[in-house]
Enzyme design. Sequence first.
Site, short mmCIF file in Angstrom:
data_model
loop_
_atom_site.label_atom_id
_atom_site.label_comp_id
_atom_site.label_asym_id
_atom_site.label_seq_id
_atom_site.Cartn_x
_atom_site.Cartn_y
_atom_site.Cartn_z
N ASP A 3 0.78 -1.24 0.00
CA ASP A 3 0.00 0.00 0.00
C ASP A 3 0.82 1.29 0.00
O ASP A 3 0.50 2.24 0.73
CB ASP A 3 -0.96 0.02 1.19
CG ASP A 3 -1.95 -1.13 1.15
OD1 ASP A 3 -1.91 -1.95 0.22
OD2 ASP A 3 -2.77 -1.21 2.07
N ASP A 45 -4.83 -0.59 -1.72
CA ASP A 45 -6.25 -0.38 -1.44
C ASP A 45 -6.85 0.10 -2.75
O ASP A 45 -6.26 0.95 -3.44
CB ASP A 45 -6.44 0.69 -0.36
CG ASP A 45 -6.37 0.14 1.05
OD1 ASP A 45 -6.18 -1.07 1.23
OD2 ASP A 45 -6.52 0.94 1.99
N HIS A 47 -10.51 1.04 -3.30
CA HIS A 47 -11.86 1.15 -2.77
C HIS A 47 -12.85 1.79 -3.74
O HIS A 47 -12.50 2.75 -4.43
CB HIS A 47 -11.85 2.02 -1.51
CG HIS A 47 -10.99 1.52 -0.41
ND1 HIS A 47 -10.97 0.21 0.01
CD2 HIS A 47 -10.12 2.17 0.41
CE1 HIS A 47 -10.13 0.07 1.02
NE2 HIS A 47 -9.58 1.24 1.28
N HIS A 64 -10.32 7.30 1.20
CA HIS A 64 -8.92 7.20 0.77
C HIS A 64 -8.81 6.10 -0.27
O HIS A 64 -9.62 5.18 -0.32
CB HIS A 64 -7.99 6.89 1.95
CG HIS A 64 -8.26 5.57 2.59
ND1 HIS A 64 -9.29 5.38 3.49
CD2 HIS A 64 -7.66 4.37 2.45
CE1 HIS A 64 -9.30 4.11 3.88
NE2 HIS A 64 -8.32 3.47 3.25
N LYS A 89 -6.98 -4.80 -3.16
CA LYS A 89 -7.74 -5.35 -2.03
C LYS A 89 -8.81 -4.35 -1.58
O LYS A 89 -8.72 -3.17 -1.89
CB LYS A 89 -6.81 -5.72 -0.88
CG LYS A 89 -5.97 -4.60 -0.34
CD LYS A 89 -4.93 -5.15 0.63
CE LYS A 89 -4.09 -4.06 1.23
NZ LYS A 89 -4.82 -3.07 2.00
N CYS A 128 -1.98 -2.42 7.61
CA CYS A 128 -1.86 -3.33 6.47
C CYS A 128 -0.57 -4.15 6.48
O CYS A 128 -0.59 -5.31 6.08
CB CYS A 128 -2.04 -2.56 5.16
SG CYS A 128 -3.72 -1.87 5.06
#
Length: 185
Positions: A3, A45, A47, A64, A89, A128
């Site tokens: 990340d 990430d 999202h 974020h 993810k 993470c």
Amino acid sequence: MVDVQRDFLPGGALGVKDGDAVVPVLNRYITRFVAHGLPVVFTRDWHPPEHCSFHAQGGPWPPHCVAGTTGAAFAPGLMLPAHAEIVSKAATAIADAYSGFDHTGLAERLRARGVRRVFIGGLATDYCVQSTTRDGLAAGFSVFVLDDAIRAVEVQPGDGARAVAAMLAAGARLIVSDELEDAPA
């Protein structure tokens, strides 16, 4: 590489103090792994705008790393080798994931390549990185945490140190780039 995204760098939506300092250190690790023909994996990430971890949906975090935005992009200057694998993810609105192993199939793909040891660095130590480390251990890998290439969010003072202690207690080993050649098989 866990990340290492713009939103986790200083000034980002969920900036980690000195998070940008991991980039040149990770680049040294990446260079070494590529030179030895070893796989390099980047988690991110990724999202949707209405992700369950965001405040508006009752989650603990500000928005974020929304997929496709500048904040979700990898850090400026971070080396992305041509054959690197990118693992997205927490890409659905209803499920969060701190670990790069969480519902991504990563463990199976690594095993299929004959990987026995994983080396983990990135952001953030207390979320993470810790989750990816624990899941890597649970999947049967020997896990080395790149101590010179991690930084913590520190929601509470000492969270980073507690995360490192928990990773060590779970069986991970800390390593710095100078020790990489000496890592046991």
